[in-house]
Design a protein around this motif. Structure first.
Motif, short mmCIF file in Angstrom:
data_model
loop_
_atom_site.label_atom_id
_atom_site.label_comp_id
_atom_site.label_asym_id
_atom_site.label_seq_id
_atom_site.Cartn_x
_atom_site.Cartn_y
_atom_site.Cartn_z
N GLU A 350 1.02 -0.80 0.05
CA GLU A 350 -0.14 -0.22 0.37
C GLU A 350 0.56 1.12 0.33
OE1 GLU A 350 -3.93 2.62 2.43
OE2 GLU A 350 -2.59 -0.04 2.90
N TYR A 353 1.21 2.91 -3.74
CA TYR A 353 -0.51 3.93 -3.08
C TYR A 353 -0.36 5.36 -3.03
CZ TYR A 353 -4.78 5.78 -2.69
OH TYR A 353 -6.42 6.73 -2.76
N HIS A 401 -1.33 -1.22 -7.06
CA HIS A 401 -1.47 -0.46 -5.90
C HIS A 401 -1.16 1.45 -6.55
CE1 HIS A 401 -3.20 -1.06 -1.83
NE2 HIS A 401 -2.27 -2.25 -2.06
#
Length: 467
Positions: A350, A353, A401
């Motif tokens: 993550e 992202y 992501h």
């Protein structure tokens, strides 16, 4: 801290078409890490040649005199790169292979025609295979001749670098349109001139501010020269970057300071925002002691794209024993992280992202490419194969992501895997293997890893690969 749940991604069905027809798929490399041939055809020594031969500087006691022999094997290596389905190849130019004395004729040095010829052939071979060359002008291998004159802390380096850029763009600009000015300027300035972990291994706060400022000036000036010399240039620069999290709520201020150093130090001057002196007061010394009149205006340049080089997030806590930042990293092991790489880096998809979102929110960032991302794991050869499923999981989850950010409207338009071949990983030596292709450094045999086959299937929909 709690561990992040890694999203389930079906890597067998990962589809390049979801990213769009213009999304760039490539691998990234660096001259010193793969070329070898350090004393051939007129190449001069670089700071990494010197540094890697000093006792105790490389953890494994190794050097890159031979590396992957890419200097001799580039034709077959690029054919393999093409078979894997990548349409772009990012490589750097060895400054000392082109200008052995560090400078060209304008400043009393000479151009090594053999060095230009090598890169000319390399570029032509890329183009003949339908691979788009992306050139990095500086990937840490400063000529030793210039380090002997003071290196990056010497103000003259802006002129030295400018001439190098001028020579390279005039030689190759009619063929190459994608140019990257600097690779991770934070690493080369801080690790090279303050902590001493990287070449040239100098450790002094006195060197730090001049090295930072002259690097930032060279970054912008290099961009201006590329745009002047190359018709239709697509010019950018790259930054190592990570989301910064506080270990506890009371460590928030520490996280803000570390973010200013790791993520904002070079991008904000480029965007005309100046250095983040509010969060890092010691940077005010640049304006007071290092900069010349007009310098702050010269730091800005309107890049066509920004390259983000992202591998992991950073978690920090307050520390009264770390001057200037007053914070320190909290290791993944201390946080009981379950998924880590051979480098000890947390696998935290993550964060990809989050870092795209962070940089994408700058008004002056037009386009983003992930110019490096990858992982080192303990690869082994079993019956002629390398089954690196952990690396497949890494790339598929991080790419998930990237796609998430793209679908939310952030301008991310490409992904360059680090790296194509296992190579010399700077101060770590040959032990960490990031490649999609395994290299036996005794025989120079290449073995495509399962991760390379995964990319090939994803990019070409072909399940078999010619060895």
């Amino acid at each position: 801290m709690t561990n992040q749940t890694i999203l389930p991604v079906d890597s067998s069905n990962f589809d390049r078409h979801a990213f769009g027809p213009d999304f760039v798929w490539g691998t990234a490399t660096a001259a010193y890490q793969i070329e070898g041939a350090v004393d051939r055809d007129g190449r001069g020594p670089s700071i990494w040649d010197t540094f890697s031969h000093l006792k105790g500087k490389i953890k494994t006691g190794e050097h890159a005199d031979v590396a992957c022999e890419f200097y001799d094997r580039y034709e077959s290596d690029l054919r393999l790169h093409k078979e894997l389905g990548f349409d772009a190849f990012r490589f750097s130019l060895s400054w000392s292979r082109i200008l052995p004395d560090g400078t060209g004729p304008r400043q009393g040095g000479r151009i090594n025609e053999a060095g230009l010829h090598f890169y000319d052939q390399l570029i032509d071979h890329c183009l003949s295979l339908g691979i788009t060359p992306w050139i990095t002008l500086y990937h840490w291998d400063l000529p030793q001749a210039l380090e002997d004159k003071g290196g990056w802390p010497n103000r003259k380096i802006v002129d030295w670098f400018s001439e190098f850029v001028d020579v390279c763009t005039k030689a190759f600009g009619h063929k190459v349109k994608h140019w990257i000015i600097l690779n991770e300027p934070l690493a080369s300035s801080v690790l090279g001139y303050f902590t001493g972990q990287h070449a040239p291994g100098r450790r002094s706060f006195r060197n730090l501010l001049p090295a930072i400022h002259h690097t930032a000036l060279a970054q912008a000036e290099g961009g201006r020269i590329v745009r002047q010399n190359v018709s239709g240039a697509h010019v950018g620069t790259t930054f190592s970057c990570s989301p910064i999290d506080p270990f506890t709520p009371s460590d928030q201020a520490a996280a803000i300071r570390v973010d200013a150093l790791l993520n904002r130090l070079f991008i904000e001057p480029t965007l005309g925002l100046g250095y983040p002196t509010k969060e890092l007061p010691f940077l005010a010394g640049i304006a007071k002691k290092v900069a010349k009149p007009g310098d702050m205006d010269q730091l800005a340049f309107d890049f066509d794209f920004i390259g983000l080089q992202h591998y992991f997030r950073v978690v920090v806590e307050q520390s009264y024993f770390m001057p200037y930042l007053w914070s320190k990293d909290v290791s993944p092991l201390r946080r009981n992280v379950q998924k880590i790489t051979e480098m000890g880096w947390e696998v935290y998809p993550e964060s990809m992202y989050r870092i795209i979102r962070q940089f994408g929110q700058y008004e002056g960032v037009k386009k983003i490419y992930i110019t490096e991302s990858g992982a080192a794991f303990y690869d082994t050869v079993d019956q002629g194969k390398v089954n690196d499923t952990a690396r497949i999981d890494y790339h598929s989850n991080y790419l998930h992501h990237v796609l998430r950010a793209k679908q939310e409207g952030f301008p991310v338009d490409g992904y360059f895997a680090w790296t194509f071949l296992d190579n010399f990983e700077w101060a770590e030596g040959y032990r960490p293997r990031f490649g999609l292709v395994y290299v036996d450094f005794r025989t120079q045999q290449r073995i495509v890893k399962a991760s390379g086959r995964w990319f090939q299937h994803m990019l070409t929909n072909e399940k078999t690969l010619t060895q």
